[in-house]
Design an enzyme around this catalytic site. Structure first.
Site, short mmCIF file in Angstrom:
data_model
loop_
_atom_site.label_atom_id
_atom_site.label_comp_id
_atom_site.label_asym_id
_atom_site.label_seq_id
_atom_site.Cartn_x
_atom_site.Cartn_y
_atom_site.Cartn_z
N ARG A 12 49.54 8.41 120.68
CA ARG A 12 48.88 8.45 119.75
C ARG A 12 50.01 8.86 118.36
O ARG A 12 48.77 7.64 117.53
CB ARG A 12 47.74 9.49 119.95
N ASN A 30 43.12 11.75 124.23
CA ASN A 30 43.42 12.23 125.05
C ASN A 30 42.27 12.21 125.90
O ASN A 30 41.10 13.49 124.82
CB ASN A 30 44.39 12.36 125.51
#
Length: 191
Positions: A12, A30
């Site tokens: 990320r 997520n």
């Protein structure tokens, strides 16, 4: 939706960096099923660049598939950011500690193997260095002999050229005399 080895590997953060570099807004998060959700707004060109940039395969990250769907931007996102769940910080620290432990063990193994290799090859390097010095001395000797041979070759070529010149002069004189004899013979045989 991004699938693959994309959670707990710093994926990320890479997505956020790529999106911000392209001036996009939105978020990355997520999902409980192991996927990563990405919502991004910006020009179609920059969105396609982002999709290409986040197809990452490296030591930790392995993106298998990116499922994308394009629609009109909502304008609801002022920046691009990473969304985290309430338990993620503690889990991330635990994951980080485990990764750090593995790195320390790996570094110790590398250091130990390097030390063993150096102790094994230490004497070998000294011997190799001595052999290389001997080879360089022999090479210098060969170059000296080669220079001597080239000098002799130049001398021999000079002598051959002189002999050729002498031989040519000698043959030219002999041919001139033979021609003279032949001319005399022709004159005597004429009525």
């Amino acid at each position: 939706m991004i699938s693959g080895k994309v959670q707990r590997v710093g994926y990320r953060a890479k997505v956020v960096s790529a999106a911000q570099n392209l001036g996009l807004t939105g978020f990355v998060q997520n999902r409980p099923d192991g996927h990563v959700l990405l919502i991004a707004e910006g020009s179609r060109e920059n969105l396609e660049k982002l999709a290409s940039a986040i197809k990452i395969k490296d030591l930790l990250i392995d993106v298998h598939e990116i499922e994308s769907e394009f629609s009109e931007a909502s304008g609801a996102y002022p920046t691009f950011r990473k969304m985290t769940g309430p338990d993620e910080v503690g889990e991330r620290l635990d994951d980080g500690i485990e990764i750090l432990k593995e790195l320390v063990v790996g570094v110790r193994v590398i250091a130990s193997n390097t030390e063993k290799l150096l102790s094994i090859t230490g004497n070998g390097f000294a011997e190799l260095n001595g052999k290389m010095d001997q080879m360089l001395d022999k090479q210098d000797q060969m170059l000296d002999k080669q220079d001597q041979m080239l000098d002799k070759q130049d001398s021999t070529i000079g002598e051959i050229q002189k002999l050729r010149s002498d031989m040519k002069c000698h043959l030219d004189r002999r041919f001139d005399r033979i021609e003279g004899y032949l001319n005399v013979q022709k004159e005597e045989s004429l009525p």
